[in-house]
Design a protein around this motif. Structure first.
Motif, PDB file in Angstrom:
ATOM      1  N   PRO A 174       0.829  -1.216   0.000  1.00  0.00           N
ATOM      2  CA  PRO A 174       0.000   0.000   0.000  1.00  0.00           C
ATOM      3  C   PRO A 174       0.858   1.258   0.000  1.00  0.00           C
ATOM      4  O   PRO A 174       2.000   1.262   0.484  1.00  0.00           O
ATOM      5  CB  PRO A 174      -0.799  -0.137   1.295  1.00  0.00           C
ATOM      6  CG  PRO A 174       0.101  -0.918   2.191  1.00  0.00           C
ATOM      7  CD  PRO A 174       0.871  -1.867   1.314  1.00  0.00           C
ATOM      8  N   LYS A 175       0.291   2.318  -0.533  1.00  0.00           N
ATOM      9  CA  LYS A 175       1.008   3.584  -0.638  1.00  0.00           C
ATOM     10  C   LYS A 175       0.014   4.727  -0.541  1.00  0.00           C
ATOM     11  O   LYS A 175      -1.123   4.612  -1.004  1.00  0.00           O
ATOM     12  CB  LYS A 175       1.770   3.646  -1.966  1.00  0.00           C
ATOM     13  CG  LYS A 175       2.704   4.825  -2.116  1.00  0.00           C
ATOM     14  CD  LYS A 175       3.467   4.738  -3.429  1.00  0.00           C
ATOM     15  CE  LYS A 175       4.446   5.885  -3.601  1.00  0.00           C
ATOM     16  NZ  LYS A 175       5.188   5.787  -4.896  1.00  0.00           N
ATOM     17  N   SER A 176       0.452   5.809   0.069  1.00  0.00           N
ATOM     18  CA  SER A 176      -0.402   6.981   0.196  1.00  0.00           C
ATOM     19  C   SER A 176       0.000   8.011  -0.845  1.00  0.00           C
ATOM     20  O   SER A 176       1.142   8.478  -0.866  1.00  0.00           O
ATOM     21  CB  SER A 176      -0.280   7.566   1.609  1.00  0.00           C
ATOM     22  OG  SER A 176      -1.122   8.684   1.769  1.00  0.00           O
ATOM     23  N   LEU A 177      -0.932   8.370  -1.745  1.00  0.00           N
ATOM     24  CA  LEU A 177      -0.670   9.324  -2.833  1.00  0.00           C
ATOM     25  C   LEU A 177      -1.672  10.457  -2.772  1.00  0.00           C
ATOM     26  O   LEU A 177      -2.885  10.230  -2.769  1.00  0.00           O
ATOM     27  CB  LEU A 177      -0.767   8.631  -4.197  1.00  0.00           C
ATOM     28  CG  LEU A 177       0.198   7.461  -4.459  1.00  0.00           C
ATOM     29  CD1 LEU A 177      -0.054   6.894  -5.854  1.00  0.00           C
ATOM     30  CD2 LEU A 177       1.635   7.913  -4.329  1.00  0.00           C
ATOM     31  N   ASN A 178      -1.166  11.673  -2.736  1.00  0.00           N
ATOM     32  CA  ASN A 178      -2.028  12.844  -2.751  1.00  0.00           C
ATOM     33  C   ASN A 178      -2.804  12.922  -4.058  1.00  0.00           C
ATOM     34  O   ASN A 178      -2.375  12.379  -5.078  1.00  0.00           O
ATOM     35  CB  ASN A 178      -1.185  14.101  -2.545  1.00  0.00           C
ATOM     36  CG  ASN A 178      -2.039  15.311  -2.252  1.00  0.00           C
ATOM     37  OD1 ASN A 178      -2.615  15.899  -3.153  1.00  0.00           O
ATOM     38  ND2 ASN A 178      -2.106  15.677  -0.981  1.00  0.00           N
ATOM     39  N   ALA A 179      -3.948  13.582  -4.029  1.00  0.00           N
ATOM     40  CA  ALA A 179      -4.760  13.710  -5.250  1.00  0.00           C
ATOM     41  C   ALA A 179      -3.935  14.299  -6.379  1.00  0.00           C
ATOM     42  O   ALA A 179      -3.904  13.768  -7.490  1.00  0.00           O
ATOM     43  CB  ALA A 179      -5.987  14.564  -4.967  1.00  0.00           C
ATOM     44  N   PRO A 221       1.829  12.493   0.515  1.00  0.00           N
ATOM     45  CA  PRO A 221       0.830  11.496   0.931  1.00  0.00           C
ATOM     46  C   PRO A 221      -0.558  12.103   1.055  1.00  0.00           C
ATOM     47  O   PRO A 221      -0.721  13.326   1.140  1.00  0.00           O
ATOM     48  CB  PRO A 221       1.364  11.005   2.274  1.00  0.00           C
ATOM     49  CG  PRO A 221       2.170  12.149   2.798  1.00  0.00           C
ATOM     50  CD  PRO A 221       2.771  12.818   1.594  1.00  0.00           C
ATOM     51  N   MET A 222      -1.556  11.216   1.062  1.00  0.00           N
ATOM     52  CA  MET A 222      -2.946  11.630   1.193  1.00  0.00           C
ATOM     53  C   MET A 222      -3.284  11.785   2.677  1.00  0.00           C
ATOM     54  O   MET A 222      -3.508  10.800   3.379  1.00  0.00           O
ATOM     55  CB  MET A 222      -3.863  10.591   0.541  1.00  0.00           C
ATOM     56  CG  MET A 222      -5.353  10.795   0.790  1.00  0.00           C
ATOM     57  SD  MET A 222      -5.981  12.407   0.260  1.00  0.00           S
ATOM     58  CE  MET A 222      -5.730  12.287  -1.499  1.00  0.00           C
ATOM     59  N   GLN A 223      -3.275  13.020   3.136  1.00  0.00           N
ATOM     60  CA  GLN A 223      -3.551  13.276   4.548  1.00  0.00           C
ATOM     61  C   GLN A 223      -5.051  13.320   4.797  1.00  0.00           C
ATOM     62  O   GLN A 223      -5.822  13.908   4.031  1.00  0.00           O
ATOM     63  CB  GLN A 223      -2.915  14.590   4.992  1.00  0.00           C
ATOM     64  CG  GLN A 223      -3.074  14.872   6.483  1.00  0.00           C
ATOM     65  CD  GLN A 223      -2.403  16.164   6.904  1.00  0.00           C
ATOM     66  OE1 GLN A 223      -1.783  16.852   6.088  1.00  0.00           O
ATOM     67  NE2 GLN A 223      -2.523  16.512   8.175  1.00  0.00           N
ATOM     68  N   LEU A 224      -5.453  12.669   5.879  1.00  0.00           N
ATOM     69  CA  LEU A 224      -6.859  12.696   6.288  1.00  0.00           C
ATOM     70  C   LEU A 224      -7.091  13.979   7.083  1.00  0.00           C
ATOM     71  O   LEU A 224      -7.003  14.005   8.320  1.00  0.00           O
ATOM     72  CB  LEU A 224      -7.188  11.459   7.133  1.00  0.00           C
ATOM     73  CG  LEU A 224      -7.167  10.116   6.400  1.00  0.00           C
ATOM     74  CD1 LEU A 224      -7.319   8.972   7.389  1.00  0.00           C
ATOM     75  CD2 LEU A 224      -8.260  10.053   5.345  1.00  0.00           C
ATOM     76  N   TYR A 225      -7.397  15.017   6.346  1.00  0.00           N
ATOM     77  CA  TYR A 225      -7.482  16.320   6.989  1.00  0.00           C
ATOM     78  C   TYR A 225      -8.405  17.225   6.185  1.00  0.00           C
ATOM     79  O   TYR A 225      -8.272  17.358   4.964  1.00  0.00           O
ATOM     80  CB  TYR A 225      -6.092  16.943   7.084  1.00  0.00           C
ATOM     81  CG  TYR A 225      -6.062  18.362   7.610  1.00  0.00           C
ATOM     82  CD1 TYR A 225      -6.248  18.615   8.961  1.00  0.00           C
ATOM     83  CD2 TYR A 225      -5.840  19.440   6.750  1.00  0.00           C
ATOM     84  CE1 TYR A 225      -6.218  19.910   9.447  1.00  0.00           C
ATOM     85  CE2 TYR A 225      -5.805  20.738   7.230  1.00  0.00           C
ATOM     86  CZ  TYR A 225      -5.995  20.977   8.588  1.00  0.00           C
ATOM     87  OH  TYR A 225      -5.965  22.259   9.064  1.00  0.00           O
TER      88      TYR A 225
END
Length: 714
Positions: free
Chosen positions: A218-223, A241-245
């Motif tokens: 898995p990887k976190s990628l910003n829009a 990364p795609m921050q939950l904010y």
């Protein structure tokens, strides 16, 4: 014509039997035999299951989460079912919280996909808060491909070995270097690596290929910047990364209070202000050939991190053998003493014989006066009266009371029957697991087979309970049968039902569906209860009563003052229970680690566990034999319940150990998770206590019968 019809019926019965056997054979997986091969471009269904954590007892179905892509309902090329379709589960899978469904992720043999867009999931503040809580608790997601759980790959420190951990992280937590505040990031891009090799046998000659590993990175990628398909312009590049904010909409007072900070406490945020954010989900698929992994050993990577513990398992076995050997030596000494020395004074007429000897001895001494003057004595004169009475002390004085029916025997008989029922289940599960029939690839098989064995063992439970009850002189066989069939299963079901209400309130997949609860009730009332009645009817009405070697007097003998360890009915069992616990506690480290600390791994060393369980049963029997002899030697004939309590007392110490494990090793948070931990631990220890208590009860009964009459237990 009639003969033809008979042959046709016979053929039909044989055909039906073959179909049933074939369905059973395909119901579970045996390593090396149930091989599924795929041709090039053939679709391999990817299934989603649930989220679980080592820090919580609650699980959640993957598609119940509001921040992941929901199923679209589309059907993949060559797939039978649309995404979101629920896969049929066996009873064990439902009980363990599995909720398996088809996904929208399309995987075709040898078709690499650099990037594929799934969806944009719009979430609000409440949903983000839930996602953050799950990330905080370390939840991981479980996907399934070709019956393999999606694995996170690890290597040892020296990089010499590779091993897997089932599942992959939902996201991760970091801290803002400027403010020190926690930040949460969602993994929204999944790189899927499917390792394959040529299928063995004729399937491989026809171009078939088999899956030998399934890895998810898995990887976190910003829009960020994305192409027209919704994928990032370069998946491999470094992305934020795609921050939950969601930026807070704060009041003027809060803006004045935090003029130079983007952080505003949650208490100052309106959670229902309608603010949302969008999370894009994508995935990649890569196939890699791996000739070094055999198909029938593809699960080994999930176990390799436990391979280094083999020495500890052998240490546990040696520890058990030493303890069992010491107790066995004590038992041999006791047995030799009772059968060679003390045993010559047993029998119903022992006191009468002693009195006759005491009366005759003066006459013999008078008649032998001349011999005494000459300095000669007879063999009988060498035995003084004190020596004769010495032979009548201890357990021999209880011959008229030792088989007196105990108080609350109507409760002891059903408990003994329920315990033997559990012993049968444990023995069957260990045997099947040792031979590889029950293994991780048969998901839920361990629990399903355990339920089946428990229901089937109701026959033996009813039989033993009825025979014990009849031996106690019970006159209400129907009452005993009802208690055997309903007492422990009924209390367990009520207990689980209450716990289920708590998990229902948490919307967890750990909660059992109503249909499953109804099915369990039907198994209990429609199958197990009749089997208990059949066994009880045969045991009470068609089997002879166990005849005791000595007669029981009408007036109970008063128990003399006891030592401190036999004065209280619970002191001796608690002390004796430490011995079987010492046999088991080393192996408990691995069992608890697999159950609680590392749920993504699998306990697989059932061969070691079978040996430990056998030694445990022997140790319990030896401990009960010694404690029963101590009790009888102190002229205490209340051994029935004591034997059961001594046999099962180590269950209490296991519960104490589990409580210590909870406080020192685990990081479980939340009331419901803690409640589930202690409740199921207590239930498991109760099951253990019933099983070992029944072993102790039967051992003591056989021992007492043997020393008081040499009559072998039927």
């Amino acid at each position: 014509m009639g003969r033809t019809t008979g042959r046709g019926a016979s053929s039909s019965s044989i055909s039906s039997l073959i179909l049933i056997l074939a369905s059973i054979a395909h119901a579970f997986y045996i390593p090396g035999y149930s091989i599924k091969s795929y041709k090039d471009d053939e679709n391999i269904p990817l299934l989603v299951n649930k989220l679980f954590s080592d820090n919580s007892e609650l699980q959640y179905a993957y598609y119940d989460l509001p921040f992941v892509c929901p199923p679209s309902g589309h059907t993949h090329n060559g797939s039978k079912y649309a995404s979101g379709h629920s896969v049929a589960l066996n009873l064990g899978e439902v009980l363990r919280g599995d909720r398996i469904k088809n996904s929208d992720i399309e995987v075709n043999m040898l078709q690499d996909v650099e990037c594929q867009y799934l969806c944009d999931r719009v979430v609000d503040r409440w949903q983000i808060r839930w996602a953050r809580d799950l990330i905080d608790d370390g939840y991981v997601a479980e996907w399934i491909l070709d019956n393999l759980p999606g694995a996170t790959s690890f290597v040892t420190v020296d990089r010499s070995k590779k091993y897997y951990s089932a599942g992959f992280k939902l996201g991760y937590k970091d801290f803002d270097p400027a403010t020190g505040q926690p930040q949460y990031f969602m993994n929204n891009h999944y790189t899927i690596v499917v390792r394959w090799r040529k299928a063995p046998g004729k399937a491989g000659d026809r171009g078939g290929k088999v899956v030998v590993a399934f890895e998810v990175y898995p990887k976190s990628l910003n829009a960020g910047q994305r192409n027209e398909t919704g994928c990032p312009l370069d998946v491999e590049a470094d992305h934020k990364p795609m921050q939950l904010y969601i930026p807070p909409v704060a009041t003027p007072d809060l803006r004045k209070q935090y003029p130079d900070s983007s952080y505003i406490p949650a208490s100052g945020i309106d959670m229902n202000d309608g603010a949302t954010m969008s999370i894009p989900y994508t995935y990649s698929v890569y196939f890699r050939e791996s000739e070094d992994i055999e198909w029938d050993h593809r699960w080994d990577l999930y176990f390799s991190d436990q391979a280094e513990t083999t020495f500890t398992h052998w240490l546990a076995i040696v520890n058990s053998i030493i303890i069992s050997g010491i107790l066995g030596t004590v038992c041999i000494v006791i047995w030799g003493r009772t059968m060679q020395g003390d045993v010559k004074g047993r029998g119903d007429g022992v006191l009468e014989e002693a009195r006759l000897k005491a009366k005759k001895r003066p006459e013999k001494r008078k008649s032998s006066g001349l011999l005494e003057k000459l300095g000669e004595t007879t063999a009988e004169d060498e035995l003084s009266e004190d020596e004769v009475m010495e032979d009548l002390t201890g357990w021999k004085l209880l011959h008229a009371d030792v088989f007196r029916a105990p108080r609350y025997g109507g409760l002891l008989a059903p408990l003994a029957g329920s315990g033997i029922q559990i012993v049968f289940v444990v023995a069957g599960l260990l045997l099947l697991s040792t031979f590889g029939v029950l293994n991780p690839s048969w998901r839920g098989g361990f629990v399903s087979v355990g339920v089946f064995l428990y229901v089937a063992a109701g026959l033996g439970s009813g039989y033993l309970s009825a025979r014990v009850y009849k031996t106690f002189g019970g006159q209400s066989p129907q009452k005993n049968t009802v208690m055997t069939a309903l007492l422990f299963p009924g209390l367990s079901f009520a207990f689980i039902f209450v716990l289920n209400m708590f998990t229902w309130a948490q919307a967890s997949s750990t909660a059992l569906p109503f249909s499953t609860l109804l099915g369990l009730v039907c198994l209990w009332l429609l199958i197990q209860v009749p089997l208990v009645h059949i066994g009880a009817n045969y045991g009470y009405h068609r089997s002879p009563v166990w005849e005791h070697p000595t007669r029981t007097s009408s007036i109970p003998r008063q128990v003399p003052p006891q030592q401190w360890y036999t004065r209280n009915p619970f002191t001796l069992p608690l002390l004796a229970g430490l011995v079987p616990f010492a046999v088991l506690f080393i192996e408990l480290l691995f069992v608890f680690k697999s159950l609680y600390l590392d749920k993504s791994s699998y306990y697989y060393v059932f061969g070691f566990l079978s040996i430990i369980s056998g030694l445990l049963a022997i140790t319990v029997a030896e401990t009960v034999l010694i404690s029963t002899y101590i009790l009888l030697s102190s002229e205490n004939h209340h051994w029935w319940w004591q034997s059961f309590l001594v046999g099962g007392a180590s269950g209490w110490w296991i519960f104490v150990y589990s409580s210590w494990y909870y406080m020192t090793k685990l990081h479980i948070e939340g009331f419901v998770s803690s409640l589930l931990f202690f409740s199921y631990s207590a239930l498991a220890c109760t099951v253990y206590t019933l099983a070992t208590g029944s072993i102790g009860f039967l051992t003591a009964y056989a021992f007492v019968r043997r020393i008081y009459g040499g009559v072998k237990v039927d």
